[in-house]
Design a protein around this motif. Sequence first.
Motif, mmCIF file in Angstrom:
data_model
loop_
_atom_site.group_PDB
_atom_site.id
_atom_site.type_symbol
_atom_site.label_atom_id
_atom_site.label_comp_id
_atom_site.label_asym_id
_atom_site.label_seq_id
_atom_site.Cartn_x
_atom_site.Cartn_y
_atom_site.Cartn_z
ATOM 1 N N GLN A 50 0.685 -0.758 -0.117
ATOM 2 C CA GLN A 50 0.262 -0.026 0.122
ATOM 3 C C GLN A 50 0.837 1.260 0.473
ATOM 4 O OE1 GLN A 50 -3.352 0.326 2.819
ATOM 5 N NE2 GLN A 50 -3.939 2.634 2.424
ATOM 6 N N HIS A 51 1.932 1.247 0.926
ATOM 7 C CA HIS A 51 2.978 2.915 0.438
ATOM 8 C C HIS A 51 3.211 2.998 -0.688
ATOM 9 C CE1 HIS A 51 2.481 2.867 4.714
ATOM 10 N NE2 HIS A 51 2.887 1.534 5.294
ATOM 11 N N VAL A 52 3.795 1.265 -1.348
ATOM 12 C CA VAL A 52 4.364 1.654 -2.833
ATOM 13 C C VAL A 52 3.238 2.098 -3.550
ATOM 14 C CG1 VAL A 52 5.725 0.111 -4.582
ATOM 15 C CG2 VAL A 52 5.865 -0.062 -1.931
ATOM 16 N N VAL A 53 2.607 1.744 -3.630
ATOM 17 C CA VAL A 53 1.138 2.127 -4.066
ATOM 18 C C VAL A 53 0.912 3.408 -4.365
ATOM 19 C CG1 VAL A 53 -1.389 1.779 -5.249
ATOM 20 C CG2 VAL A 53 0.069 -0.453 -5.030
ATOM 21 N N GLU A 54 0.816 4.311 -3.539
ATOM 22 C CA GLU A 54 0.375 5.330 -2.383
ATOM 23 C C GLU A 54 1.671 6.866 -3.285
ATOM 24 O OE1 GLU A 54 -1.085 5.689 1.566
ATOM 25 O OE2 GLU A 54 -2.803 4.255 0.887
ATOM 26 N N ARG A 55 2.682 5.828 -3.053
ATOM 27 C CA ARG A 55 3.597 7.088 -3.570
ATOM 28 C C ARG A 55 3.947 6.891 -5.036
ATOM 29 N NH1 ARG A 55 7.205 7.837 1.090
ATOM 30 N NH2 ARG A 55 8.852 8.955 -0.060
ATOM 31 N N CYS A 56 3.561 5.934 -5.823
ATOM 32 C CA CYS A 56 3.412 5.750 -7.071
ATOM 33 C C CYS A 56 2.377 6.749 -7.539
ATOM 34 C CB CYS A 56 3.246 4.660 -7.760
ATOM 35 S SG CYS A 56 5.006 3.468 -7.109
ATOM 36 N N GLN A 57 1.283 6.916 -6.606
ATOM 37 C CA GLN A 57 0.130 7.420 -7.281
ATOM 38 C C GLN A 57 0.022 9.385 -7.570
ATOM 39 O OE1 GLN A 57 -2.667 6.013 -5.124
ATOM 40 N NE2 GLN A 57 -3.834 4.464 -6.140
ATOM 41 N N ARG A 58 1.431 9.609 -6.453
ATOM 42 C CA ARG A 58 1.460 10.909 -6.155
ATOM 43 C C ARG A 58 2.733 11.030 -6.976
ATOM 44 N NH1 ARG A 58 4.529 10.969 -0.208
ATOM 45 N NH2 ARG A 58 4.869 13.205 -0.956
ATOM 46 N N ALA A 59 3.761 10.573 -8.270
ATOM 47 C CA ALA A 59 4.468 10.821 -9.211
ATOM 48 C C ALA A 59 3.197 11.800 -10.409
ATOM 49 C CB ALA A 59 4.559 10.021 -9.837
ATOM 50 N N ARG A 60 3.728 12.688 -10.631
ATOM 51 C CA ARG A 60 3.142 13.555 -11.593
ATOM 52 C C ARG A 60 3.344 13.006 -12.816
ATOM 53 N NH1 ARG A 60 5.490 19.151 -10.667
ATOM 54 N NH2 ARG A 60 7.328 17.709 -9.920
ATOM 55 N N GLY A 61 2.089 13.096 -14.007
ATOM 56 C CA GLY A 61 2.198 12.764 -15.293
ATOM 57 C C GLY A 61 1.601 11.092 -16.148
ATOM 58 N N ILE A 62 1.557 10.266 -14.972
ATOM 59 C CA ILE A 62 0.915 9.197 -14.515
ATOM 60 C C ILE A 62 -0.639 8.521 -14.365
ATOM 61 C CG2 ILE A 62 1.303 7.309 -13.054
ATOM 62 C CD1 ILE A 62 4.237 7.695 -14.293
ATOM 63 N N SER A 63 -0.924 8.509 -16.132
ATOM 64 C CA SER A 63 -2.380 7.596 -16.205
ATOM 65 C C SER A 63 -2.694 7.129 -15.388
ATOM 66 C CB SER A 63 -2.499 6.571 -17.774
ATOM 67 O OG SER A 63 -1.794 5.523 -17.658
ATOM 68 N N ARG A 64 -2.044 5.991 -14.863
ATOM 69 C CA ARG A 64 -2.415 4.961 -14.020
ATOM 70 C C ARG A 64 -1.395 4.322 -13.322
ATOM 71 N NH1 ARG A 64 -5.643 0.104 -16.775
ATOM 72 N NH2 ARG A 64 -4.855 0.384 -18.772
ATOM 73 N N VAL A 65 -1.722 3.258 -11.640
ATOM 74 C CA VAL A 65 -1.059 2.694 -11.234
ATOM 75 C C VAL A 65 -1.122 1.990 -11.145
ATOM 76 C CG1 VAL A 65 0.394 2.270 -9.065
ATOM 77 C CG2 VAL A 65 0.047 5.340 -9.704
ATOM 78 N N VAL A 66 -0.867 0.466 -11.268
ATOM 79 C CA VAL A 66 -1.163 -0.996 -11.056
ATOM 80 C C VAL A 66 -0.350 -1.904 -10.376
ATOM 81 C CG1 VAL A 66 -2.544 -3.081 -12.646
ATOM 82 C CG2 VAL A 66 -3.188 -0.329 -13.493
ATOM 83 N N VAL A 67 -0.891 -3.177 -10.057
ATOM 84 C CA VAL A 67 -0.020 -3.651 -9.003
ATOM 85 C C VAL A 67 -0.611 -5.188 -9.650
ATOM 86 C CG1 VAL A 67 0.047 -5.540 -7.033
ATOM 87 C CG2 VAL A 67 -0.256 -3.179 -6.895
ATOM 88 N N ALA A 68 0.546 -5.893 -10.307
ATOM 89 C CA ALA A 68 0.784 -7.175 -11.314
ATOM 90 C C ALA A 68 1.090 -7.580 -10.460
ATOM 91 C CB ALA A 68 1.524 -6.895 -12.359
ATOM 92 N N THR A 69 0.310 -9.226 -9.658
ATOM 93 C CA THR A 69 0.594 -10.250 -9.131
ATOM 94 C C THR A 69 -0.087 -11.972 -9.814
ATOM 95 O OG1 THR A 69 0.769 -11.089 -6.941
ATOM 96 C CG2 THR A 69 -1.100 -9.719 -7.297
#
Length: 252
Positions: A37-56
């Motif tokens: 969850q920490h990884v996802v939320e920090r990635c979501q803060r990056a500007r210019g990114i269309s979406r964040v997806v976990v692949a598992t």
Amino acid sequence: MPAGFELKIAVVIPARYDSQRLPGKPLLDLAGRPMIQHVVERCQRARGISRVVVATDDERIAQVVRGFGAAVEMTSASCRSGTDRVAEAARRMDEECFINVQGDEPLIEPGAIEELAQTLRNGARLVTLCRPAQEGEDLADPHTAKVVIDERGDALYFSRAPIPFFRDGRPPNTLTFVHVGIYGYSREALFQLADLAQGRLERAEKLEQLRALEHGLKMRVVPTPYVSLGVDTAEDLARVRELVSTDQRVLH
């Protein structure tokens, strides 16, 4: 595609449960929340990114990720590396470029992701980051990958060994860089890389980025000021928990 074209870029976070050194790593508790969850939320803060997806490939991870409202792409258990898992997920996505952030990077800086994204927008097909070696850093530590770079800014080699070797005994200087293990790919380059066979050096060093070099692909390496602290071992986890306990701001 011309430099500066406004590409759609997704962050894909490969996450597996069966880590040899730290089983269940993405779900380990960090300040009351699972690491992923920490990884996802920090990635979501990056500007210019269309979406964040976990692949598992693990339903336990998928359920937790869906539970805190993030997107999941299920992938095969046979993926050889994080790159292969990102590629499998990307085949069901429509972005032109992808950034691979490992699921054990709870302190990843959004700015580092933005640096990769900008390099992709400037025309790079494969890109990763490096940072200068820090004073007193143990470059012989095999958990820390090192990289040497040519005059154009492309990787010559990655190794768990300290490189380059200083024959006259000089201390590490501006030639000594530590690899920061996040990657950016154009769509075409990602699928090309995933279709390649693992090479002898990749298998020997257990460094997936060597696959590109062994097959003659260029990988741009961008210097960054950000110091990432990935969690590979129980000792790494203890260090991150200690950082968080003494300063909650490191997670924000």
